[in-house]
Design a protein around this motif. Structure first.
Motif, short mmCIF file in Angstrom:
data_model
loop_
_atom_site.label_atom_id
_atom_site.label_comp_id
_atom_site.label_asym_id
_atom_site.label_seq_id
_atom_site.Cartn_x
_atom_site.Cartn_y
_atom_site.Cartn_z
N GLN A 151 46.28 32.49 43.17
CA GLN A 151 45.84 33.88 43.14
C GLN A 151 45.09 34.19 41.86
O GLN A 151 44.32 35.15 41.79
N THR A 197 51.80 23.52 43.78
CA THR A 197 51.43 23.86 42.40
C THR A 197 50.27 23.01 41.93
O THR A 197 49.31 23.51 41.33
N GLY A 227 52.40 37.26 35.38
CA GLY A 227 53.29 36.53 36.27
C GLY A 227 52.54 35.85 37.41
O GLY A 227 51.38 36.13 37.66
N ILE A 228 53.24 34.98 38.08
CA ILE A 228 52.67 34.30 39.25
C ILE A 228 52.97 35.15 40.47
O ILE A 228 54.10 35.57 40.69
N GLU A 229 51.95 35.41 41.24
CA GLU A 229 52.11 36.28 42.39
C GLU A 229 52.99 35.61 43.43
O GLU A 229 52.89 34.42 43.68
N LYS A 230 53.87 36.42 44.05
CA LYS A 230 54.90 35.81 44.90
C LYS A 230 54.34 35.15 46.15
O LYS A 230 54.72 34.08 46.53
N LYS A 231 53.41 35.85 46.81
CA LYS A 231 53.00 35.33 48.12
C LYS A 231 51.99 34.20 48.00
O LYS A 231 52.01 33.26 48.75
N GLY A 244 50.98 32.55 45.03
CA GLY A 244 51.20 31.51 44.05
C GLY A 244 50.15 31.49 42.97
O GLY A 244 49.44 32.46 42.74
N THR A 245 50.06 30.35 42.31
CA THR A 245 49.17 30.24 41.16
C THR A 245 47.71 30.44 41.54
O THR A 245 46.92 30.95 40.74
N THR A 262 44.67 28.52 50.25
CA THR A 262 45.69 29.33 50.92
C THR A 262 45.85 28.97 52.39
O THR A 262 46.96 28.91 52.89
#
Lengths: 223, 243, 96
Positions: free
Chosen positions: A38, C47, A29-33, A35-36, A102
């Protein structure tokens, strides 16, 4: 059989890399805080571990080289030293790439980042000394590697207490616990590649030492 | 003859040589002054609050530079006259040579530091703590210099015998002494700010000193003597036409 | 986004139907739409930026390993040439 080992490792890596990449990108999954972005961590973290392990191995091999005057130990310390540079550079470049995504800032003065940088400089000095040092400087380079290995925990601790005097709000994150499962294939793939390169380099260094001896024997013993 | 006595004799030998023309002491002291002036020019405009951050860096950078200079000079004499090989034939404990050289280097570097601290206190108000708390400042100075010189003596010695190139000493020395310098920086800043944890930092610095001196003295003999010096290929590495 | 549409539909429906039989258009007001679009644009930008960062990071890692591999390859071929030369010298010496 030992000669074939690098090939086996590279073949294993050739399988492990596509598997780990598809697993990281398609099935985790994509990490919530974060994002991709990570997903950089899945290779960044294992590379950091590999770098530290290689640094310690280099120091141990160098200590053996000094005390027992073993050619094999010397070859191992050279090979591991060079790979510390490669893996360290990868860690030092991917970390700031992540930081830039980030926070918009590449260098965050995080304790781990700074200590990796300092350790990298020590081993860069090691490789430079081996390359450009005069004839008898192999032992000095070995001493440098020993200090480098001992410094792995020392530098980290030193930078940590240095950080308490320079607090910053940016902290390089770590892998969230539920995503660790995807890390292991990546670690496996990277270990295979690194180990394969290491074995090839050790073999090369051994061959080079043999070649040098043969040439010297030819020059002095022959005509 | 005990190790301490041997080291003392060797150090005394070097000091007596030095006292003849005071070359090293003079050049080191003058270099300290020059570095001090450059720092004063660069950082004089800093506001007082920022000076507390800058002064530790100035102090230890200056000591690092003077240390590198001194180390080069201490072994230059040996390199020029190739006396290190002669010393190695004496019936002395090899480690005594290390401690002798360490002692002399330490004396010079700490002496320069003792010049630096009051001078910095004069130039930057934030550094006046150095004069107000001389005991802690002196302890900090000595501990920091021991850590720096312990590592530096080993590598300067190694480069002296290997017909080494001096530039490599700088390449090696600064990364390698970075943990020592970081510890010293933190302790200095704690001193300037009156931080309660100063004694902890000094204790850690002392522990680091012990570890570095032990490691360096353990490595001194293998580095300096090793085994039979590996013969080098007389001709340059053969590289026949590749193409 | 149903909570947005449901809230805003109410005021629109409160209007009396026009005489010509047309029903008033219901939906989101401009401010909300713009806000939602801005959020979507920001997410899309993040994204895209994330993907480019990830690609660069992985690219750098493999470039470094590949570069080292090439270095090893060059060193190996130099050694091969050296060995061949050594062999030639030995053969020349063996056959006087």
């Amino acid at each position: 059989m030992l000669a074939r080992l690098p090939l086996v490792l590279f073949a294993a890596a050739a399988l492990a890399i596509p598997y780990s990449v598809q697993r990281i990108f398609l099935h985790t999954g994509i990490e919530k805080k974060m994002g991709t972005v990570q997903k950089i961590f899945y290779f960044h973290v294992p590379l950091a571990w590999i770098m530290m392990a290689l640094a310690v191995a280099c120091g141990i091999a160098a200590a053996i080289q000094l005390r027992r005057r073993s050619q094999l130990a010397e070859s191992i310390s050279i090979a591991t030293g060079e790979l510390v540079l490669i893996t360290g550079l990868a860690v030092l470049v991917t970390g700031p790439i992540w930081g830039h995504a980030t926070w918009g800032r590449a260098w965050t003065w995080d304790a781990r980042q700074v200590s990796t940088g300092l350790l990298w400089l020590i081993f860069a000095a090691f490789v430079l000394l081996r390359r450009y040092g005069a004839a008898g400087s192999e032992r000095l380079a070995a001493a440098l590697a020993v200090f480098g290995a001992v410094d792995v925990p020392v530098i980290y601790y030193a930078v940590k207490i240095w950080k308490t005097t320079h607090p910053s709000t940016d902290v390089v994150g770590s892998l969230p616990p539920q995503m660790w499962a995807s890390l292991w294939p990546a670690l496996g793939a990277l270990v295979c590649v690194t180990l394969g390169l290491l074995l090839v380099r050790i073999r090369q260094e051994q061959d080079q030492a043999g070649l040098d001896e043969a040439w010297i024997a030819l020059d002095t013993g022959g005509k | 003859m005990s190790l301490v006595r041997q080291s003392w004799l060797l150090a005394k030998n070097d000091l007596v040589q030095e006292l003849r023309d005071l070359e090293m002491v003079m050049t080191a002291a003058f270099f300290t002054l020059v570095v001090l002036v450059m720092f004063a020019l660069s950082f004089a405009a800093l506001p007082a609050a920022d000076q507390t951050l800058a002064v530790p860096g100035m102090l230890w950078l200056a000591i690092a530079f003077v240390g590198a200079l001194t180390l080069t000079r201490i072994f230059d004499r040996e390199r020029e006259a190739d006396t290190l090989r002669a010393v190695l034939t004496w019936p002395v404990d090899r480690v005594a040579i290390y401690f002798g050289k360490l002692g002399v280097t330490l004396l010079v570097v700490t002496g320069c530091g003792a010049l630096l601290m009051p001078a910095l206190a004069l130039l930057f108000p934030a550094a006046e703590v150095f004069l107000e708390r001389p005991l802690e400042s002196a302890t900090l100075l000595v501990l920091g210099c021991v850590a720096y010189c312990a590592v530096g003596t080993l590598f300067a010695a190694g480069l002296a015998t290997a017909s080494g190139k001096n530039v490599l000493l700088s390449v090696i020395l600064y990364p390698l002494t970075s943990p020592a310098l970081i510890f010293a920086l933190v302790a200095t800043r704690a001193l300037l700010e009156g931080h309660p944890a100063l004694t902890t930092y000094l204790g850690q610095l002392a522990a680091l000193d012990a570890m570095l001196v032990a490691l360096a003295s353990w490595l001194f003999e293998p580095v300096l003597l090793g085994n039979v010096v590996k013969p080098v290929r007389s001709a340059p590495r053969r590289r026949p036409m590749k193409e | 986004m149903s909570w947005i549409t449901s809230d805003l539909r109410a005021p629109a429906e409160a209007k009396t139907p026009a005489d010509d039989g047309y029903e008033p258009v219901t939906g989101l007001d401009q401010g909300t739409v713009q806000c939602v679009r801005a959020c979507e644009a920001e997410a899309a930008a993040k994204t895209a930026s994330d993907y480019s960062h990830v690609v660069w990071a992985y690219g750098v890692i493999w470039a470094l390993f590949a570069g080292y591999g090439i270095l090893l390859w060059q060193r190996a071929s130099a050694q091969r040439i050296d060995t061949a030369e050594l062999r030639r010298r030995i053969d020349r010496g063996a056959s006087p």
